[in-house]
Design a protein around this motif. Structure first.
Motif, short mmCIF file in Angstrom:
data_model
loop_
_atom_site.label_atom_id
_atom_site.label_comp_id
_atom_site.label_asym_id
_atom_site.label_seq_id
_atom_site.Cartn_x
_atom_site.Cartn_y
_atom_site.Cartn_z
N LEU A 1 41.83 23.56 28.58
CA LEU A 1 42.21 22.15 28.78
C LEU A 1 41.69 21.29 27.63
CD1 LEU A 1 41.51 21.66 32.62
CD2 LEU A 1 43.74 21.44 31.50
N ALA A 2 40.40 21.48 27.30
CA ALA A 2 39.78 20.68 26.23
C ALA A 2 40.48 20.92 24.90
CB ALA A 2 38.30 21.01 26.13
N GLU A 3 40.72 22.20 24.59
CA GLU A 3 41.36 22.53 23.31
C GLU A 3 42.81 22.06 23.30
OE1 GLU A 3 40.64 26.71 23.25
OE2 GLU A 3 38.50 26.46 22.77
N GLY A 4 43.50 22.28 24.42
CA GLY A 4 44.92 21.93 24.51
C GLY A 4 45.15 20.44 24.37
N ILE A 5 44.37 19.64 25.10
CA ILE A 5 44.60 18.19 25.06
C ILE A 5 44.24 17.65 23.68
CG2 ILE A 5 42.31 17.35 25.82
CD1 ILE A 5 45.73 16.08 27.09
N ARG A 6 43.26 18.28 23.03
CA ARG A 6 42.88 17.86 21.68
C ARG A 6 44.03 18.12 20.71
NH1 ARG A 6 40.65 20.55 17.37
NH2 ARG A 6 39.75 19.10 15.84
N ARG A 7 44.56 19.35 20.76
CA ARG A 7 45.68 19.70 19.87
C ARG A 7 46.87 18.78 20.12
NH1 ARG A 7 44.57 24.87 20.80
NH2 ARG A 7 46.02 24.83 22.55
N ARG A 8 47.21 18.64 21.39
CA ARG A 8 48.39 17.87 21.76
C ARG A 8 48.33 16.43 21.28
NH1 ARG A 8 52.13 18.32 25.53
NH2 ARG A 8 52.98 20.42 25.69
N THR A 9 47.12 15.82 21.40
CA THR A 9 47.01 14.39 21.12
C THR A 9 46.54 14.11 19.71
OG1 THR A 9 44.72 14.39 21.86
CG2 THR A 9 46.41 13.93 23.53
N GLY A 10 46.06 15.14 19.02
CA GLY A 10 45.50 14.92 17.70
C GLY A 10 44.18 14.17 17.73
N ALA A 11 43.51 14.19 18.89
CA ALA A 11 42.22 13.52 18.99
C ALA A 11 41.13 14.33 18.29
CB ALA A 11 41.84 13.36 20.46
N THR A 12 40.06 13.64 17.86
CA THR A 12 38.93 14.35 17.25
C THR A 12 38.25 15.24 18.27
OG1 THR A 12 38.56 12.19 16.20
CG2 THR A 12 37.02 13.96 15.65
N ILE A 13 38.14 14.71 19.50
CA ILE A 13 37.44 15.42 20.56
C ILE A 13 38.33 15.53 21.80
CG2 ILE A 13 35.49 15.32 22.16
CD1 ILE A 13 33.88 13.98 19.99
N GLY A 14 38.35 16.71 22.38
CA GLY A 14 39.08 16.93 23.63
C GLY A 14 38.11 17.26 24.74
N LEU A 15 38.38 16.71 25.93
CA LEU A 15 37.51 16.95 27.09
C LEU A 15 38.35 17.55 28.21
CD1 LEU A 15 34.76 16.42 28.60
CD2 LEU A 15 35.71 14.18 29.23
#
Lengths: 414, 414
Positions: free
Chosen positions: B339-353
């Motif tokens: 979830l953390a890695e996926g949401i980070r990749r998807r959104t291009g955020a620096t950090i995913g939680l």
């Protein structure tokens, strides 16, 4: 019958702590037709406590003392009450034994001081506490030729409430003149409080034997109807009679006739229609999802959704065309509609909900002020949208927007 | 100097309403070195009100009466105070005029009864109310050969607080012996209260001139340090001295030295690192997003995220492979990481939680009990995950999980 609740504890005289048990105790006492005439909060000072208790004995029939029953030097309720009534404290053998057993079971040391929790006021009935080491006490005395009921209960809510329920209420019922109580709680959404009162007052004021209380908070209105009579059937009849009249007046503003929350009702209807819901939230930032998922079992009808704070995510998660945002702005009816339709398509939910707005305090403009919110709901048949202008600080705008959004879904399901 | 706060209003003796102003008033009074020795809540009954006021005069130096200053029959504070002090009420010309102007401006009718709001107790100073029609009153009297300060303020928080701030505080400062007060508020996350106290008590108890209060709520610990002295520099010095010792002991549990909330701190660090955050929440259902977006300006660093309640959405919005869920279950460290890695990749955020767990009350099993929560945080360098077992009801599990998640992000940013 008049009562006073005395909350004992210096922490409740700081800016950081507040007595909350008394709301629960008041509800329980009212059920027996006992009114709370005074509430007093006093610190852990024996002299102050004794004088407050003395004053209460002079003005009410039932005195509830809450807290100050622990093992520390500061716990002085037993002592103050005994002193004021001019009675002795006796150390109770079985209670001492119970304290020892408790200490052994919990593998905790038992300092001598703990034993003061076994001290019982002469003539008091011990009220066992299943959730802590401090027992309650019940006194039925004649004080200055008046009969007084005096109840000592522990302070922590997790001990006070169950003990009051299981030990104090039955004794009060037995002691007090028999009363029957009927209660109903009606709830309505998004009707202004003043309008609700104007609409309903002419009716409920004619029911002088039913007490009607209107509570309003951020778009949620609750009407509490209570009737106390000798006969249960009579009481229930009056409450139901008034309730159905008010329900008729509230028409489709009414969402619950039995006190459920708006999110519970939305989930109830979703289940009934075997429908599912997904949300795309901008300004409410997860507030709607959070309210819905606070209900156990919500996963059956709530798929989830997206918190699309940035414009990129509005496109990424809800397929809102970038040009649409470009053209109308992120806070617009068009974008709200696109959010609702997009999240519905993306998730395969029966119903999609879209919310976009300006929560503030910053970000407002001449044409789009702080508090402007667009909410859209979409299903297989159609998409409808609302424009609202909420007033007040950020938290209030968000709360009103979430409430309005849930109500819009409810109306679509009805 | 001892004070009593009397809250006037029958609604505060129902199960539905509670006095909250007194927490604010207490904080203000404490700032002047005035302790609150008693709080009393009394209904709109003249006799009760008078006797409560009489009792207060007998036991404290400063009596604050809150509420009962409105225009209705039930508003009797002015009358009860005047009666007890054996003083007359005079109708104040300018106040009458002001009421008329107010009514005209608001285009509201003004019944005769409204004019009672212009009644002033003999010898009282009028305290103008910019936010309502009921003025406050200030009395500095000798009662039974003791000097007493008596203050009447309106009940509604939106009127009470500003009036107390602007009208009452300056007068109290002028009247009371000069005191200097220093205050600090330290905050720490996820350290058990007992452990915090064990760790810190040996130090703060040696600072007898600094009052230290520990407040704990769902994984959030706040330490309030307060020192009252004649000299401001001295007071500040003592507070800072103790604060830095406690900060050192709290080590990286400490997240704020000045009372900010955990979400504010997370946003502060995100801004500092020019980083962005996105979240994928299952069991917390939007709670984390909601807390972050409750902070004004959060949109600068928070992109948003997904509430992935259903398994399908975990795949749909955070690219969690269906097989992974199949293999390890939705509540697993693997899925939290995905979830953390996926949401980070998807959104291009620096950090995913990523957060997944069993909030309860249902859904628990032998191997995966209610309260089991996995939390993962991911950035360009690595993904780390935590397993936690939180106890208690659904709301508590969700609150602890959200708090732990925010703290994990904070630690990653430090």
């Amino acid at each position: 019958m008049k009562s006073e609740i005395i909350a004992v504890g210096s922490e409740m005289l700081t800016p950081h702590r507040q007595d909350t048990n008394s709301l629960f105790l008041t509800e329980k006492l009212n059920e027996l037709g006992v009114t709370v005439a005074f509430k007093t909060i006093v610190g852990d000072k024996r002299k102050d406590l004794a004088s407050v208790f003395r004053t209460a004995l002079g003005r009410v029939d039932i005195v509830i003392l809450m807290g100050g029953l622990g093992p520390t030097e500061d716990d002085l309720t037993r002592e103050a009450v005994a002193e004021t009534l001019d009675r002795k404290l006796r150390r109770d053998g079985p209670l001492v034994a119970a304290l020892h057993i408790r200490a052994t079971n919990w593998r905790i040391p038992m300092p001598e001081n703990n034993l003061k929790q076994a001290d019982v006021i002469e003539g008091a009935t011990i009220l066992p506490n299943d959730n802590g080491s401090a027992s309650g006490q019940w006194l039925d005395v004649i004080f200055e030729s008046y009969r007084k009921l005096i109840v000592l209960v522990p302070g922590p809510p997790s001990e006070c409430k169950p003990l009051f329920e299981t030990e104090v209420m039955p004794r009060l019922r037995e002691t007090l003149p028999k009363r029957a109580i009927a209660k109903r709680s009606l709830k309505a959404a998004m009707i202004p409080e003043s309008q609700a009162d104007k609409l309903l007052a002419p009716v409920y004021t004619t029911y002088t034997d039913v007490e009607t209380t209107i509570l309003a908070h951020n778009g949620d209105i609750q009407l509490v109807l209570q009737c106390v009579k000798k006969d249960q059937v009579q009481a229930q009849k009056r409450v139901n009679e008034l309730a159905s009249k008010l329900e008729e007046l509230l028409d489709d503003w009414l969402y619950s006739s039995d006190g459920e929350s708006l999110e519970q009702i939305v989930l109830y209807y979703l289940g009934l229609r075997q429908a599912t819901l997904a949300v795309a939230e901008s300004c409410t930032g997860g507030l709607v999802a959070q309210r819905i998922t606070s209900v156990p079992g919500s996963s059956r009808s709530f798929l989830g959704g997206a918190v699309v704070y940035s414009n990129a995510l509005k496109t990424q998660f809800a397929d809102v065309p970038a040009e649409l945002i470009e053209q109308h702005g992120a806070v617009s009816e068009e974008v709200a509609r696109a959010l609702a339709e997009g999240i519905r398509r993306r998730t395969g939910a029966t119903i999609g909900l879209g919310i976009t707005g300006i929560a503030g305090p910053g970000g407002g403009t001449e044409t789009k002020p702080v508090g402007l919110v667009y909410i859209a709901v979409s299903d297989a048949n159609k998409t409808e949208a609302l424009e609202r202008n909420f007033r007040g600080p950020r938290a209030r705008v968000r709360d009103w927007a979430a409430q309005q959004a849930l109500d819009l879904v409810r109306r679509r399901l009805m």
